[in-house]
Design a protein around this motif. Structure first.
Motif, short mmCIF file in Angstrom:
data_model
loop_
_atom_site.label_atom_id
_atom_site.label_comp_id
_atom_site.label_asym_id
_atom_site.label_seq_id
_atom_site.Cartn_x
_atom_site.Cartn_y
_atom_site.Cartn_z
N ASN A 225 9.84 0.31 -12.64
CA ASN A 225 8.77 1.28 -12.85
C ASN A 225 7.41 0.60 -13.00
OD1 ASN A 225 8.15 4.18 -13.34
ND2 ASN A 225 7.41 3.39 -15.30
N ASP A 226 7.41 -0.66 -13.45
CA ASP A 226 6.16 -1.39 -13.66
C ASP A 226 5.73 -2.17 -12.42
OD1 ASP A 226 6.06 -0.50 -16.29
OD2 ASP A 226 7.21 -2.21 -17.03
N LEU A 227 6.58 -2.21 -11.41
CA LEU A 227 6.30 -3.03 -10.23
C LEU A 227 5.82 -2.16 -9.07
CD1 LEU A 227 9.44 -5.35 -10.46
CD2 LEU A 227 7.10 -5.89 -11.14
N HIS A 228 4.73 -1.43 -9.32
CA HIS A 228 4.24 -0.47 -8.32
C HIS A 228 3.79 -1.15 -7.03
CE1 HIS A 228 4.42 3.11 -10.83
NE2 HIS A 228 3.98 2.38 -11.83
N THR A 229 3.32 -2.40 -7.12
CA THR A 229 2.82 -3.09 -5.93
C THR A 229 3.90 -3.94 -5.26
OG1 THR A 229 2.05 -4.95 -7.27
CG2 THR A 229 0.49 -3.16 -6.87
N THR A 230 5.09 -4.00 -5.86
CA THR A 230 6.17 -4.81 -5.30
C THR A 230 6.97 -3.98 -4.31
OG1 THR A 230 6.32 -6.07 -7.36
CG2 THR A 230 8.20 -6.21 -5.85
N LEU A 231 7.22 -4.56 -3.14
CA LEU A 231 7.90 -3.84 -2.07
C LEU A 231 9.28 -4.44 -1.80
CD1 LEU A 231 4.94 -3.54 0.47
CD2 LEU A 231 5.72 -1.81 -1.15
N LEU A 232 10.24 -3.57 -1.59
CA LEU A 232 11.56 -4.00 -1.12
C LEU A 232 11.48 -4.12 0.40
CD1 LEU A 232 14.61 -4.49 -1.31
CD2 LEU A 232 14.93 -2.01 -1.29
N LYS A 233 11.78 -5.31 0.91
CA LYS A 233 11.68 -5.55 2.35
C LYS A 233 13.06 -5.85 2.90
CE LYS A 233 6.93 -7.27 2.02
NZ LYS A 233 6.00 -8.39 2.27
N LEU A 234 13.51 -4.99 3.81
CA LEU A 234 14.77 -5.18 4.50
C LEU A 234 14.48 -5.52 5.97
CD1 LEU A 234 16.71 -2.07 3.11
CD2 LEU A 234 16.78 -4.42 2.27
N PRO A 235 15.36 -6.26 6.62
CA PRO A 235 15.11 -6.63 8.03
C PRO A 235 14.88 -5.40 8.91
CG PRO A 235 16.97 -7.85 7.13
CD PRO A 235 16.60 -6.84 6.10
N ASP A 236 13.78 -5.40 9.64
CA ASP A 236 13.43 -4.35 10.60
C ASP A 236 13.12 -3.00 9.96
OD1 ASP A 236 13.83 -6.10 12.76
OD2 ASP A 236 15.98 -5.68 12.75
N PHE A 237 12.96 -2.97 8.63
CA PHE A 237 12.68 -1.72 7.93
C PHE A 237 11.26 -1.71 7.40
CE2 PHE A 237 17.19 -0.98 7.80
CZ PHE A 237 17.31 0.40 7.71
N LEU A 238 10.75 -0.51 7.16
CA LEU A 238 9.48 -0.39 6.49
C LEU A 238 9.66 -0.81 5.03
CD1 LEU A 238 8.74 3.26 5.41
CD2 LEU A 238 10.99 2.53 6.12
N PRO A 239 8.64 -1.43 4.42
CA PRO A 239 8.75 -1.79 3.00
C PRO A 239 8.82 -0.54 2.12
CG PRO A 239 6.94 -2.96 4.08
CD PRO A 239 7.38 -1.88 5.02
N ILE A 240 9.63 -0.62 1.07
CA ILE A 240 9.79 0.51 0.14
C ILE A 240 9.32 0.08 -1.25
CG2 ILE A 240 11.45 2.03 -0.96
CD1 ILE A 240 12.28 2.62 1.64
N PRO A 241 8.35 0.78 -1.87
CA PRO A 241 7.93 0.42 -3.22
C PRO A 241 9.10 0.52 -4.20
CG PRO A 241 6.40 1.98 -2.22
CD PRO A 241 7.59 1.92 -1.32
N LEU A 242 9.21 -0.44 -5.10
CA LEU A 242 10.29 -0.40 -6.09
C LEU A 242 10.17 0.83 -6.99
CD1 LEU A 242 10.78 -4.12 -7.18
CD2 LEU A 242 12.06 -2.78 -5.52
N SER A 243 8.95 1.36 -7.11
CA SER A 243 8.76 2.56 -7.93
C SER A 243 9.43 3.78 -7.29
CB SER A 243 7.27 2.84 -8.14
OG SER A 243 6.61 2.97 -6.89
N HIS A 244 9.88 3.66 -6.03
CA HIS A 244 10.58 4.75 -5.36
C HIS A 244 12.07 4.80 -5.71
CE1 HIS A 244 7.04 5.68 -3.26
NE2 HIS A 244 7.52 5.98 -2.08
N MET A 245 12.54 3.81 -6.45
CA MET A 245 13.95 3.79 -6.79
C MET A 245 14.31 5.01 -7.65
SD MET A 245 15.16 1.12 -5.29
CE MET A 245 13.90 1.24 -4.01
N PRO A 246 15.57 5.45 -7.62
CA PRO A 246 15.97 6.59 -8.45
C PRO A 246 15.66 6.35 -9.92
CG PRO A 246 17.70 6.06 -6.88
CD PRO A 246 16.67 4.96 -6.78
N GLU A 247 15.33 7.41 -10.62
CA GLU A 247 14.89 7.30 -12.01
C GLU A 247 15.83 6.49 -12.89
OE1 GLU A 247 13.47 10.22 -15.69
OE2 GLU A 247 13.88 11.05 -13.71
N PRO A 248 17.15 6.60 -12.78
CA PRO A 248 18.02 5.83 -13.68
C PRO A 248 17.85 4.32 -13.60
CG PRO A 248 19.27 7.56 -12.60
CD PRO A 248 17.93 7.53 -11.93
N VAL A 249 17.37 3.79 -12.46
CA VAL A 249 17.25 2.34 -12.34
C VAL A 249 15.81 1.85 -12.54
CG1 VAL A 249 19.24 2.19 -10.81
CG2 VAL A 249 16.95 2.37 -9.82
#
Length: 439
Positions: free
Chosen positions: A160-184
């Motif tokens: 929740n505190d890593l709003h600028t951190t992106l999850l990067k998967l091969p050939d995928f668009l980056p996903i902000p970690l803040s987009h993760m489901p609320e429980p995590v």
């Protein structure tokens, strides 16, 4: 006699999608008996009894078996999710008893369990029953979910505190970690630890069944197939499911109404009653809303000739497939996404909870089947009437909306092909069933 055993999570969306998968399996393997384990949760999640009764009467090869109630004190838990996660562990002894009783009457070919019910995986191993996970969301979400354990180990901060951190998967668009489901979002929550453990168990299964079709999410399927060789991925869907409608806060409803009114578009709007504070643990069992209190004064009269507001429920599949429907404002629940794609209807993506922000990112950026609604009702009802108006107009009248419409029609055709005789979903199901019969 031969049987396949299902163990779904108890809420309606998961149970109904499980039954739809069971029906598909029976359509190709009519000699099987499907035994479905039903949890009696310690909290209300919306009654499934009428649905179970209807299925039992119309599909006699599907049999439901209710687990005994486990004594718990719901008031000792912070929320309903924490209650259910603990409950999945506590009912394990009863699951053992049921599986052993099935084995006396049937040759149990496999156990298909909801990922949230992963504590039962060890039972299947002990009884030498192949266990598969049924992931009720899409392959893109599963690809993200697959990365959670590694993410958890490589950072010490809350997502929740890593709003600028992106999850990067091969050939995928980056996903902000803040987009993760609320429980995590908060790593020290017991719910977060449970979800991480769920994800850790993915590779321990005999395979993963995904509620999607391969041509909708080809990059995700390719990524999963290359990284989950121990657990093959089978894209069986799309399975069309009855709808779970979302709840807005009262002020969000009013602002949405102003936006709809100013858009001058014809509309059908299903309004649920927002749960009060003492009803948060049972959001699906609400009385019909008082439209005069949740909508602006005079709204119904002013839009009478071009709009219809329905209380609580509508037959979403039938509505989406009506020729007059030009767009769908959706909370991005995966069932609704699949229903919209199968109907060839473009979407405005407005996520609320669970994995819906991830779904929105893929729908808007990767698949280009939706326009984004950037305001989020969950964050204090900060929805803008102007943005509702803007997005509805864009979807119906702009070049961008027309592009989304053309792409979703293309994906509809691909979905129909996947479900046809010899299509990818049918082939995947046949391949999966063949693997069971070889055991």
């Amino acid at each position: 006699m031969e049987s396949i055993v299902f163990y779904p999570a108890p809420d309606r969306g998961h149970l109904i999608s499980t039954v739809e998968l069971a029906k598909l399996i029976l359509s190709q393997n009519p000699s099987l008996t499907i035994n479905i384990i039903v949890i009696n949760p310690p909290i209300k999640l919306g009654s499934t009894a009428p649905y179970i009764t209807a299925v039992s009467a119309t599909v006699p090869s599907i049999k439901f078996h209710h687990l005994p109630t486990v004594s718990m004190d719901p008031n000792s838990y912070p929320n309903s999710m924490a209650i259910m996660f603990d409950h999945y562990r506590l009912v394990n002894p009863h699951v053992v008893d049921l599986l052993r009783s099935f084995s006396r009457d049937f040759t149990v070919r496999c156990l298909i369990l909801d990922l949230l019910c992963f504590p039962a995986l060890e039972i299947a191993s002990e009884l030498n029953i192949p266990a598969y996970y049924f992931f009720t969301s899409g392959a893109c979400c599963l690809a993200v979910f697959h990365q959670l354990p590694n993410l958890y180990e490589t950072t010490s901060q809350d997502f929740n505190d890593l709003h600028t951190t992106l999850l990067k998967l091969p050939d995928f668009l980056p996903i902000p970690l803040s987009h993760m489901p609320e429980p995590v979002l908060f790593r020290n929550n017991p719910e977060c630890l449970y979800i991480i453990e769920c994800a850790t168990h993915l590779k321990k299964s005999a395979g993963i069944i995904v509620n999607s079709f391969e041509s909708l999410e080809p990059k995700a399927v390719k990524l999963l197939s290359s990284s989950s060789t121990e657990s093959p991925v089978y894209c069986i869907g799309p399975l069309t499911i009855t709808t779970v409608w979302v709840c807005f806060q009262s002020n969000s409803c009013k602002k949405s109404a102003f936006g709809l009114e100013r858009s001058q578009q014809r509309f059908l709007w299903v309004v649920r009653n927002p749960p009060s504070e003492n009803q948060r643990k049972d959001p699906m069992n609400q009385p019909d809303p008082d439209l005069d209190s949740v909508l602006p004064s005079g709204f119904l009269d002013r839009t009478r000739d071009r709009g219809l507001v329905v209380k609580s429920w509508a037959p979403q599949v039938a509505v989406l497939n009506h020729v007059s429907i030009g767009g769908f404002v959706t909370h991005c629940g995966w069932n609704s996404v699949l229903e919209s794609v199968l109907a060839g209807v473009p979407m405005v993506a407005w996520p609320l909870y669970a994995e819906q922000k991830i779904n929105k990112a893929f729908l808007v950026e990767e698949l280009k089947l939706a326009l984004p609604m950037n305001s989020e009702p969950e964050s204090g009802g900060l929805v803008s009437a102007a943005e509702v108006e803007k997005r509805v107009r864009e979807l119906m009248d702009s070049e961008e909306g027309d592009s989304v419409r053309k792409r979703v029609v293309m994906k509809r055709d691909e979905a129909m092909a996947a479900l046809s005789h010899g299509g990818s979903s049918r082939v995947a199901l046949a391949k999966l069933a063949e693997s069971w019969m070889r055991n």
